[in-house]
Structures are given as structure tokens and as C-alpha cells.
Design a protein around this motif. Structure first.
Motif, PDB file in Angstrom:
ATOM      1  N   GLU A 167      -6.963  11.633  -0.851  1.00  0.00           N
ATOM      2  CA  GLU A 167      -7.979  11.331   0.152  1.00  0.00           C
ATOM      3  C   GLU A 167      -8.428   9.870   0.098  1.00  0.00           C
ATOM      4  N   LYS A 168      -8.370   9.241  -1.057  1.00  0.00           N
ATOM      5  CA  LYS A 168      -8.689   7.813  -1.136  1.00  0.00           C
ATOM      6  C   LYS A 168      -7.642   7.003  -0.376  1.00  0.00           C
ATOM      7  N   HIS A 169      -6.370   7.343  -0.564  1.00  0.00           N
ATOM      8  CA  HIS A 169      -5.309   6.652   0.192  1.00  0.00           C
ATOM      9  C   HIS A 169      -5.479   6.893   1.693  1.00  0.00           C
ATOM     10  N   ALA A 170      -5.832   8.108   2.070  1.00  0.00           N
ATOM     11  CA  ALA A 170      -6.025   8.421   3.499  1.00  0.00           C
ATOM     12  C   ALA A 170      -7.163   7.585   4.076  1.00  0.00           C
ATOM     13  N   TRP A 171      -8.232   7.454   3.350  1.00  0.00           N
ATOM     14  CA  TRP A 171      -9.362   6.637   3.799  1.00  0.00           C
ATOM     15  C   TRP A 171      -8.909   5.193   4.053  1.00  0.00           C
ATOM     16  N   MET A 172      -8.132   4.652   3.145  1.00  0.00           N
ATOM     17  CA  MET A 172      -7.681   3.261   3.300  1.00  0.00           C
ATOM     18  C   MET A 172      -6.783   3.099   4.521  1.00  0.00           C
ATOM     19  N   LEU A 173      -5.912   4.070   4.763  1.00  0.00           N
ATOM     20  CA  LEU A 173      -5.054   3.988   5.949  1.00  0.00           C
ATOM     21  C   LEU A 173      -5.861   4.192   7.237  1.00  0.00           C
ATOM     22  N   ARG A 174      -6.844   5.087   7.213  1.00  0.00           N
ATOM     23  CA  ARG A 174      -7.717   5.271   8.368  1.00  0.00           C
ATOM     24  C   ARG A 174      -8.422   3.971   8.731  1.00  0.00           C
ATOM     25  N   ASP A 175      -8.940   3.284   7.718  1.00  0.00           N
ATOM     26  CA  ASP A 175      -9.626   2.017   7.971  1.00  0.00           C
ATOM     27  C   ASP A 175      -8.650   0.959   8.470  1.00  0.00           C
ATOM     28  N   ARG A 176      -7.432   0.976   7.971  1.00  0.00           N
ATOM     29  CA  ARG A 176      -6.405   0.034   8.439  1.00  0.00           C
ATOM     30  C   ARG A 176      -6.156   0.251   9.930  1.00  0.00           C
ATOM     31  N   LEU A 177      -6.034   1.513  10.345  1.00  0.00           N
ATOM     32  CA  LEU A 177      -5.803   1.825  11.758  1.00  0.00           C
ATOM     33  C   LEU A 177      -7.000   1.442  12.629  1.00  0.00           C
ATOM     34  N   ALA A 178      -8.194   1.668  12.106  1.00  0.00           N
ATOM     35  CA  ALA A 178      -9.402   1.376  12.866  1.00  0.00           C
ATOM     36  C   ALA A 178      -9.590  -0.119  13.115  1.00  0.00           C
ATOM     37  N   HIS A 179      -8.982  -0.952  12.279  1.00  0.00           N
ATOM     38  CA  HIS A 179      -9.180  -2.401  12.395  1.00  0.00           C
ATOM     39  C   HIS A 179      -7.928  -3.142  12.844  1.00  0.00           C
ATOM     40  N   ASP A 180      -6.917  -2.408  13.234  1.00  0.00           N
ATOM     41  CA  ASP A 180      -5.697  -3.071  13.770  1.00  0.00           C
ATOM     42  C   ASP A 180      -5.839  -3.338  15.255  1.00  0.00           C
TER      43      ASP A 180
ATOM     44  N   GLU B  55       0.826  -1.207   0.000  1.00  0.00           N
ATOM     45  CA  GLU B  55       0.000   0.000   0.000  1.00  0.00           C
ATOM     46  C   GLU B  55       0.863   1.260   0.000  1.00  0.00           C
ATOM     47  N   LEU B  56       1.937   1.245   0.767  1.00  0.00           N
ATOM     48  CA  LEU B  56       2.846   2.399   0.798  1.00  0.00           C
ATOM     49  C   LEU B  56       3.477   2.637  -0.570  1.00  0.00           C
ATOM     50  N   ASP B  57       3.770   1.564  -1.279  1.00  0.00           N
ATOM     51  CA  ASP B  57       4.324   1.701  -2.626  1.00  0.00           C
ATOM     52  C   ASP B  57       3.314   2.365  -3.559  1.00  0.00           C
ATOM     53  N   GLU B  58       2.038   2.027  -3.406  1.00  0.00           N
ATOM     54  CA  GLU B  58       0.993   2.659  -4.223  1.00  0.00           C
ATOM     55  C   GLU B  58       0.882   4.149  -3.902  1.00  0.00           C
ATOM     56  N   ILE B  59       0.954   4.489  -2.624  1.00  0.00           N
ATOM     57  CA  ILE B  59       0.883   5.896  -2.230  1.00  0.00           C
ATOM     58  C   ILE B  59       2.084   6.660  -2.782  1.00  0.00           C
TER      59      ILE B  59
ATOM     60  N   ALA C  47       3.799   5.959  -5.435  1.00  0.00           N
ATOM     61  CA  ALA C  47       3.623   6.112  -6.885  1.00  0.00           C
ATOM     62  C   ALA C  47       2.643   7.245  -7.194  1.00  0.00           C
ATOM     63  N   THR C  48       1.564   7.332  -6.437  1.00  0.00           N
ATOM     64  CA  THR C  48       0.602   8.424  -6.623  1.00  0.00           C
ATOM     65  C   THR C  48       1.280   9.770  -6.412  1.00  0.00           C
ATOM     66  N   ALA C  49       2.054   9.891  -5.340  1.00  0.00           N
ATOM     67  CA  ALA C  49       2.733  11.156  -5.039  1.00  0.00           C
ATOM     68  C   ALA C  49       3.750  11.507  -6.132  1.00  0.00           C
ATOM     69  N   ARG C  50       4.517  10.515  -6.580  1.00  0.00           N
ATOM     70  CA  ARG C  50       5.532  10.757  -7.615  1.00  0.00           C
ATOM     71  C   ARG C  50       4.877  11.206  -8.918  1.00  0.00           C
ATOM     72  N   GLU C  51       3.826  10.506  -9.325  1.00  0.00           N
ATOM     73  CA  GLU C  51       3.143  10.846 -10.576  1.00  0.00           C
ATOM     74  C   GLU C  51       2.481  12.219 -10.483  1.00  0.00           C
ATOM     75  N   ALA C  52       1.882  12.515  -9.346  1.00  0.00           N
ATOM     76  CA  ALA C  52       1.236  13.820  -9.171  1.00  0.00           C
ATOM     77  C   ALA C  52       2.285  14.935  -9.175  1.00  0.00           C
ATOM     78  N   ALA C  53       3.430  14.702  -8.536  1.00  0.00           N
ATOM     79  CA  ALA C  53       4.493  15.709  -8.542  1.00  0.00           C
ATOM     80  C   ALA C  53       4.926  16.011  -9.973  1.00  0.00           C
ATOM     81  N   ASP C  54       5.056  14.992 -10.781  1.00  0.00           N
ATOM     82  CA  ASP C  54       5.440  15.186 -12.181  1.00  0.00           C
ATOM     83  C   ASP C  54       4.378  15.992 -12.923  1.00  0.00           C
ATOM     84  N   GLU C  55       3.110  15.692 -12.681  1.00  0.00           N
ATOM     85  CA  GLU C  55       2.022  16.438 -13.322  1.00  0.00           C
ATOM     86  C   GLU C  55       2.053  17.910 -12.915  1.00  0.00           C
ATOM     87  N   PHE C  56       2.290  18.166 -11.632  1.00  0.00           N
ATOM     88  CA  PHE C  56       2.325  19.557 -11.163  1.00  0.00           C
ATOM     89  C   PHE C  56       3.525  20.298 -11.736  1.00  0.00           C
ATOM     90  N   ALA C  57       4.684  19.652 -11.779  1.00  0.00           N
ATOM     91  CA  ALA C  57       5.871  20.300 -12.353  1.00  0.00           C
ATOM     92  C   ALA C  57       5.648  20.619 -13.834  1.00  0.00           C
TER      93      ALA C  57
END
Length: 169
Positions: free
Chosen positions: A156-169, A63-67, A69-79
């Protein structure tokens, strides 16, 4: 000086080419702020990805790898958006470290629950930065507003998934 847009009322053909849209200094600065936080989010998420330990290692590692990748791709789009608008992105590591709004990430191994909580906090912070950028970009450049909105949805989708991970650990 007044410039006519059309040669005559019967002819819609322009008498000149339009000038390119360029970002105002405040919009360029806002996009730079988003860029550095996305670059830092990528670096911190990879740090967590490489060093996470614990019973939830495998799933969180992926999951961290997916996050990241999202950040890297978004940074490239913004640049690239900055360049399209006549601004100059600065993604140098010293610039990122000096100007990011994200707290420093701890060194070394990190337990899965703590890594989840820290990355979730970073996602929330980037979300706040993106919301502020949306407000800044909206009236001046709707296309940039679309980029901000799309990125915010992913973060925010990634944040939701991590929130749910914390809620169920």
C-alpha cells in the motif's frame, strides 16, 4: 484418549514435546494464492521497469525496481512461511500463469503514465488479496497474520506513491 500436559500440579514440565503447528488446507491454499500474485507482481513490475519510456522514465524506472524487489522478497517470505507450516509452495511459472489473479501485462514499450496506472492497479489487486488472506490467517495463525499485515503495508505504500505520481503528471 486424554493426554496430560503436566506430570503433576506442582510441576509445569511437560511430559511430551508439543507437535508442530501445521497450516490447515484452506490457510495453505490462501498462502499459495498470495505467493503466486506476489511472483506475478514481481514479473510484471520488472517488465514495466525494463520497457518504460517517456519523460518520467528515470524516476519511474527506479521506483518500479523498488516495487519488484518488495514483491520478490515478500514472495520468498511467504514461500518460506508455507514450508515452516508444513505446506508446499508452488512458484513454477506455469502454476503462476495459471492461478494468478493479476491481469496480463502488455508486451513491448510502455509509456510512463500507462505503466504507472497498470502497476498501481496490480498493487491494488495484490492489496485486496492480502486483505482477504489476513482475514483467513488471523484466527488460525497470528504469526502468518503479521506477515500478511507487514506485506500489505509495503504494497500500500508503493500504491500511494504511484497514485501521487499519477495525480501530479
Amino acid at each position: 484418549m486424554t493426554t496430560t500436559l503436566h506430570a503433576s500440579p506442582d510441576n509445569r514440565r511437560r511430559t511430551f514435546d508439543a507437535a508442530p503447528f501445521t497450516a490447515s488446507a484452506p490457510l495453505a491454499a490462501t498462502l499459495q494464492d498470495v505467493l503466486v500474485d506476489l511472483l506475478e507482481l514481481h514479473a510484471q513490475t520488472k517488465q514495466a521497469h525494463w520497457n518504460v519510456v517517456g519523460r518520467g522514465f528515470r524516476g519511474l524506472h527506479l521506483e518500479l525496481d523498488e516495487i519488484a524487489a518488495t514483491a520478490r522478497e515478500a514472495a520468498d517470505e511467504f514461500a518460506e512461511r508455507m514450508r515452516a507450516l508444513g505446506a508446499t509452495p508452488d512458484g513454477r511459472s506455469d502454476s503462476v500463469a495459471r492461478t494468478t489473479t493479476l491481469p496480463e501485462f502488455p508486451a513491448g514499450r510502455i509509456e510512463d503514465a500507462r505503466a504507472t496506472a497498470l502497476v498501481l492497479g496490480r498493487l491494488n489487486t495484490v492489496g485486496c488479496v492480502l486483505r482477504a488472506a489476513f482475514s483467513a490467517a488471523g484466527d488460525e495463525d497470528p504469526a502468518t497474520g503479521d506477515l500478511v499485515n507487514t506485506t500489505l503495508q509495503s504494497i500500500e505504500k508503493h500504491a500511494w506513491m504511484l497514485r501521487d505520481r499519477l495525480a501530479h503528471d
